[in-house]
Write an enzyme that holds these catalytic residues in place. Sequence first.
Site, short mmCIF file in Angstrom:
data_model
loop_
_atom_site.label_atom_id
_atom_site.label_comp_id
_atom_site.label_asym_id
_atom_site.label_seq_id
_atom_site.Cartn_x
_atom_site.Cartn_y
_atom_site.Cartn_z
N GLY A 13 3.05 18.06 -3.73
CA GLY A 13 4.06 18.39 -2.92
C GLY A 13 4.93 18.17 -1.99
N SER A 15 7.99 17.71 -1.34
CA SER A 15 9.50 18.14 -0.91
C SER A 15 9.33 19.41 0.26
CB SER A 15 10.00 19.25 -2.44
OG SER A 15 8.97 19.95 -2.31
N ASN A 79 -2.11 17.36 -1.53
CA ASN A 79 -1.72 18.47 -0.43
C ASN A 79 -0.36 20.32 -0.94
OD1 ASN A 79 0.82 18.99 2.09
ND2 ASN A 79 1.42 18.82 0.47
N SER A 131 -7.72 23.61 4.76
CA SER A 131 -7.07 24.20 6.01
C SER A 131 -8.31 24.81 6.95
CB SER A 131 -6.64 25.45 5.82
OG SER A 131 -6.12 26.67 6.83
N TYR A 144 -6.87 32.95 -0.93
CA TYR A 144 -7.08 31.65 0.16
C TYR A 144 -7.78 30.63 0.46
CZ TYR A 144 -4.43 27.30 2.97
OH TYR A 144 -3.68 27.30 3.46
N LYS A 148 -9.81 26.99 -0.12
CA LYS A 148 -9.54 26.04 0.82
C LYS A 148 -11.20 24.94 1.22
CE LYS A 148 -5.37 25.08 0.91
NZ LYS A 148 -4.67 23.49 0.78
#
Length: 267
Positions: A13, A15, A79, A131, A144, A148
Site C-alpha cells: 500500500g 501509493s 500496511n 489500528s 475493521y 486489526k
Amino acid sequence: MPHPSSRTALVTGASSGIGRAVSVALVERGYRVLGTSRRPDSVNDPVPGIEYLALDLADHASIEECVKTIGPVDVLVNNAGESQGGPLEELPIDAVERVFRINVFGAVRLTQLLLPGMRERRYGRVVMVGSMLASFPLAYRSSYVATKAAIKGFANALRREVSPYGVEVTTVEPGSINTGISERRTQYVAEDSPFREEFQAMLTKLNSNEAKGVSAQTVARTVVRAIEAPRPRPLYAVGSNAPAVFALRRLFPRSLILRMVARKHGL
C-alpha cells in the site's frame, strides 16, 4: 541524517497514506524500497527511489507471483488494507470476507512466504500496521476492528516462533490519522436502517477526528523506529494521545473505557 543501509524493504500500500510516508522515510535512510500497489502504473506522483510493484492482497496468486519476482526481503511492512464500517447485521458477508482477505489473510500469506528467507539469513523485521481500534473497539466498525485485532494476534504469537532466528515482529497501532482515508472507507447502511442515525453520528465524528489526527509522516517515524530497534517492542501506538489512553486502560474498568471511546465518537 540518512542512515545508509543495504537492507531491502517491502511496503504494501505504498501509493498513498502511511505506506507512502513509510516508503519515503526508508528511502531517505538508504533502504532499497519495494512499494506495492494494485495499479502501480497509475500511482499519482511516484516517489523517486521507490520500485513500484503490482500486488492484490485479495488474490493469493498475485501475492505468490510478487514474491517470486522480488528476491530477498529484509523488512516487511504490512500496511495495505481496507477501512470498512456499518452495522454488523447489515454488512454484506462478501464485504466482510473481502476485508479479511485484504487486511488479514493477504498480510499473513505474504509474511509466510517471506519468513523462510529472513530466518535463513538470520535477520528480518515484520511490522503489522494495525489500528488503535483493535485495542479500543468502536461500534459500527466491527469488521475493521476484528481484522486489526487478528493481525495483532498473529504478530504477538509469531514473535516467539521467529525471534530465535533474528526475526522480530511488531505491531504499530495508529490512532486518528489525517491521510484522507475517510474518503476511501467502504460503508454499508440501509436507507431505512434503524441504526442509520447513530451510524451517521459516529461517522461524522470519526471523520472529524481523522481530519484533526496526526500525519502519516508521524506514523512513519514510529514504524521506522520499530524497524531499527535492536529489540522492537510487541506494540507501538501513535496518535490519539496514545500514552495517556493506554495508561487509562490499565487503571480503569474496560466497560468505562469502552464508554469513553463511544462518547469520543459521538455515541
